[in-house]
Design a protein around this motif. Sequence first.
Motif, PDB file in Angstrom:
ATOM      1  N   GLY A 337      34.006  48.357 -63.006  1.00 56.83           N
ATOM      2  CA  GLY A 337      33.836  47.712 -64.498  1.00 56.83           C
ATOM      3  C   GLY A 337      32.372  47.668 -64.933  1.00 56.83           C
ATOM      4  N   ALA A 338      31.265  47.903 -64.134  1.00 58.20           N
ATOM      5  CA  ALA A 338      29.983  48.114 -64.414  1.00 58.20           C
ATOM      6  C   ALA A 338      29.549  49.503 -65.064  1.00 58.20           C
ATOM      7  CB  ALA A 338      28.851  47.661 -63.102  1.00 58.20           C
ATOM      8  N   LYS A 339      28.512  49.540 -66.009  1.00 56.79           N
ATOM      9  CA  LYS A 339      28.353  50.667 -66.533  1.00 56.79           C
ATOM     10  C   LYS A 339      26.862  51.024 -66.341  1.00 56.79           C
ATOM     11  CE  LYS A 339      31.404  50.259 -70.539  1.00 56.79           C
ATOM     12  NZ  LYS A 339      31.621  49.872 -71.804  1.00 56.79           N
ATOM     13  N   LEU A 340      26.377  52.370 -66.170  1.00 50.67           N
ATOM     14  CA  LEU A 340      25.106  53.020 -65.968  1.00 50.67           C
ATOM     15  C   LEU A 340      25.083  54.196 -67.141  1.00 50.67           C
ATOM     16  CD1 LEU A 340      22.389  53.285 -64.300  1.00 50.67           C
ATOM     17  CD2 LEU A 340      23.626  54.690 -62.955  1.00 50.67           C
ATOM     18  N   TYR A 341      23.958  53.775 -67.744  1.00 49.28           N
ATOM     19  CA  TYR A 341      23.839  55.019 -68.687  1.00 49.28           C
ATOM     20  C   TYR A 341      22.640  56.059 -68.464  1.00 49.28           C
ATOM     21  CZ  TYR A 341      26.242  51.879 -71.763  1.00 49.28           C
ATOM     22  OH  TYR A 341      27.429  50.838 -72.294  1.00 49.28           O
ATOM     23  N   ILE A 342      22.819  57.235 -68.514  1.00 47.54           N
ATOM     24  CA  ILE A 342      21.785  58.095 -67.890  1.00 47.54           C
ATOM     25  C   ILE A 342      21.333  59.474 -68.781  1.00 47.54           C
ATOM     26  CG2 ILE A 342      21.466  59.991 -65.853  1.00 47.54           C
ATOM     27  CD1 ILE A 342      23.084  57.968 -64.153  1.00 47.54           C
ATOM     28  N   GLN A 343      20.269  59.430 -68.903  1.00 42.33           N
ATOM     29  CA  GLN A 343      19.895  60.838 -69.556  1.00 42.33           C
ATOM     30  C   GLN A 343      19.287  61.779 -68.639  1.00 42.33           C
ATOM     31  OE1 GLN A 343      21.329  61.392 -72.394  1.00 42.33           O
ATOM     32  NE2 GLN A 343      19.447  61.482 -73.764  1.00 42.33           N
ATOM     33  N   VAL A 344      19.211  62.933 -68.659  1.00 44.29           N
ATOM     34  CA  VAL A 344      18.636  63.911 -67.587  1.00 44.29           C
ATOM     35  C   VAL A 344      17.915  64.923 -68.166  1.00 44.29           C
ATOM     36  CG1 VAL A 344      19.024  65.702 -65.930  1.00 44.29           C
ATOM     37  CG2 VAL A 344      20.772  63.860 -66.229  1.00 44.29           C
ATOM     38  N   ALA A 345      16.673  65.296 -67.880  1.00 43.14           N
ATOM     39  CA  ALA A 345      15.787  66.400 -68.555  1.00 43.14           C
ATOM     40  C   ALA A 345      15.016  67.006 -67.395  1.00 43.14           C
ATOM     41  CB  ALA A 345      15.051  65.682 -69.677  1.00 43.14           C
ATOM     42  N   ASN A 346      14.536  68.232 -67.554  1.00 39.98           N
ATOM     43  CA  ASN A 346      13.711  68.794 -66.565  1.00 39.98           C
ATOM     44  C   ASN A 346      12.355  68.671 -66.748  1.00 39.98           C
ATOM     45  OD1 ASN A 346      13.076  70.887 -64.490  1.00 39.98           O
ATOM     46  ND2 ASN A 346      12.274  71.872 -65.924  1.00 39.98           N
ATOM     47  N   ASP A 347      11.814  68.455 -68.018  1.00 39.23           N
ATOM     48  CA  ASP A 347      10.349  68.147 -68.258  1.00 39.23           C
ATOM     49  C   ASP A 347      10.160  67.438 -69.435  1.00 39.23           C
ATOM     50  OD1 ASP A 347       7.763  68.241 -68.591  1.00 39.23           O
ATOM     51  OD2 ASP A 347       7.670  70.596 -68.905  1.00 39.23           O
ATOM     52  N   ILE A 348       9.559  65.892 -69.196  1.00 39.77           N
ATOM     53  CA  ILE A 348       9.391  65.152 -70.148  1.00 39.77           C
ATOM     54  C   ILE A 348       7.973  64.981 -70.493  1.00 39.77           C
ATOM     55  CG2 ILE A 348      11.396  63.710 -70.128  1.00 39.77           C
ATOM     56  CD1 ILE A 348      10.268  61.901 -68.319  1.00 39.77           C
ATOM     57  N   GLU A 350       5.930  66.292 -72.670  1.00 40.87           N
ATOM     58  CA  GLU A 350       5.418  66.212 -73.958  1.00 40.87           C
ATOM     59  C   GLU A 350       6.340  65.101 -74.655  1.00 40.87           C
ATOM     60  OE1 GLU A 350       6.590  69.831 -76.023  1.00 40.87           O
ATOM     61  OE2 GLU A 350       5.466  71.119 -74.845  1.00 40.87           O
ATOM     62  N   GLU A 351       5.385  64.310 -75.415  1.00 38.43           N
ATOM     63  CA  GLU A 351       5.837  63.083 -76.103  1.00 38.43           C
ATOM     64  C   GLU A 351       7.063  63.355 -76.864  1.00 38.43           C
ATOM     65  OE1 GLU A 351       4.210  59.497 -78.909  1.00 38.43           O
ATOM     66  OE2 GLU A 351       2.785  61.283 -78.082  1.00 38.43           O
ATOM     67  N   ARG A 352       7.165  64.424 -77.528  1.00 33.82           N
ATOM     68  CA  ARG A 352       8.230  64.884 -78.474  1.00 33.82           C
ATOM     69  C   ARG A 352       9.695  64.726 -77.604  1.00 33.82           C
ATOM     70  NH1 ARG A 352       8.285  70.082 -81.930  1.00 33.82           N
ATOM     71  NH2 ARG A 352       8.350  71.137 -79.839  1.00 33.82           N
ATOM     72  N   THR A 353       9.346  65.498 -76.356  1.00 38.13           N
ATOM     73  CA  THR A 353      10.750  65.555 -75.433  1.00 38.13           C
ATOM     74  C   THR A 353      11.274  64.154 -74.937  1.00 38.13           C
ATOM     75  OG1 THR A 353      10.116  67.738 -75.094  1.00 38.13           O
ATOM     76  CG2 THR A 353      11.519  66.842 -73.612  1.00 38.13           C
ATOM     77  N   PHE A 354      10.025  63.399 -74.527  1.00 37.79           N
ATOM     78  CA  PHE A 354      10.336  62.264 -73.978  1.00 37.79           C
ATOM     79  C   PHE A 354      10.855  61.259 -74.991  1.00 37.79           C
ATOM     80  CE2 PHE A 354       8.957  57.831 -73.315  1.00 37.79           C
ATOM     81  CZ  PHE A 354       9.293  57.423 -72.122  1.00 37.79           C
TER      82      PHE A 354
END
Length: 402
Positions: A337-348, A350-354
Motif C-alpha cells: 500500500g505504500a508508494k515510492l516515486y523514482i526518477q533515474v538519470a545517468n548524469d545530473i 548540468e542544472e538543466r538536466t537536474f
Amino acid sequence: MKLIERPTYLSEMMELADTPDIKVITGVRRSGKSKLMEALARKLLEQQSNANIIHINYNLTDYENIAEYHALEAYVEERYEADRQNYLLIDEVQMCESFEKAINSLHARERYSIFVTGSNAFLQSSDLATLFVGRTYEIPVYPFSFSEYLLYYPSENVYGSLTSYITDGGMAGSYLYKTEEQKRRYINSEVLNALVVRDIVTKYRLKNERLLHALIDYLADNVGNLTSLRTIASTLEANGMKADHKTIGKYIDSLCKAFAFYRIRRYDIRGKKYLKSEDKYYLVDQSFRFARLGTKNMDYGRVLENIVAMELLRRGYEVYVGVLYKKEIDFVAIKQGAKLYIQVANDISEERTFEREVTPLLAIKDAYPKMLIARTYQPEYQHEGIRIIDAADWLRTSIPQK
C-alpha cells in the motif's frame, strides 16, 4: 566457477521449507536456479541432521530412466523414509513427461516438502494454478544484482564496479569468459538463442522465428521507451518485415512469459488508475542488450533505468510508469500500500538536466517518498524533500525486502 551465497533467496526458501505448498522456483534460463537448489540441499542438512533429501536433476543422464511421471513417482516413493522429514527437490522438472501428474500425486500424499525448478517457457507463473492442483508458492529468481556482483568481484571502487556491471550484467555464466566478445557470444548463443528462443518456439509452436529475433532486437533497443504494438508493426514493416499487431502481441507475450522481458504498465498518479495504452518493456538483464546490439548506440541513462526497474522487482515491489499532467515519472513502486516515486538519470551535473528530472517529482503533492537515482559519485543529499542518491550506493546498500 566461483560460487557466492544468495542469502535473500536462500533464507526465503528455508522459511518455506516446512510449508505444505509446492514451492516453484521461476526465472530466466541460467539465472542460478539449479545452484540455489543445491545450496538449499546443503542448508537443510546443516540445520536438520535427520533430513531425507531426494534431489533429482534432470540435466544429468543419471535420471533419464525416470523421465516419465509413473517412473518419477515410483522413484521418489522408494526413497521415502517414514521416520524422517522428507524433502523432494527436482531440477528441470519439465523434462519428465506429464510431470505435473507425479507432483500432484506426491503432494496429495502429504509426505514431502516439494521444491521444483523448470524451463522458463514450460513452468510459468500463469500456468502454476492449472498445472498443480495443490497450493503453489512461487519464488522468482533473477540474474545477479549489483550487490551480488560485488560479492563476486569485490572492489573498494563501487562506482567503477557499476560501470563494469552495466555492460557485464548479472548472467554469472558469462563471467567465466575473458573477452567481451566471448561474453556476448555466450549470452546471445548459449542463453538467448539456444535456451530462451528454443524454449519459446517449442512451447508455443511459433512459426516465424525471424520475427521473434526482430522483436528481441527492437525491445532491447527501446528499453525504457513507451511502446505500442502498432508502432512496432510499422517499424518492422519499414524494415521489410510484415506482421500484424495481434501476432506481435502474441510473440512479445511469449518473451515476457519466458522472463526475458518484463512489461511495465502506466499509472495515472492524479487519477489513481492504470492506463491501457502504451507500455514499457525492460530486459531481465542488461547484458542481453549488449549481446544483441553491441555498445555502438550506448544509452547509459536507459540502461541504468533498466537496472533500477529489475532491482525494484527483486525487492518485491509492484512497478509502474507514473503519469502526472502529461509528464512521466520513471517508476511508481508500490509495496503493502505504500508508494515510492523514482526518477533515474545517468548524469545530473548540468542544472538543466537536474531540473528536468526533479520537476515531475516536485509536482506530486502526496506525502509518499520521492527519489532521484543518478550517477552522482557523492553521498546522498536532499533537494526540497527529494532524496538524491548515487546509483551504485542505492543498488548496493538498500536491503532487499520480500
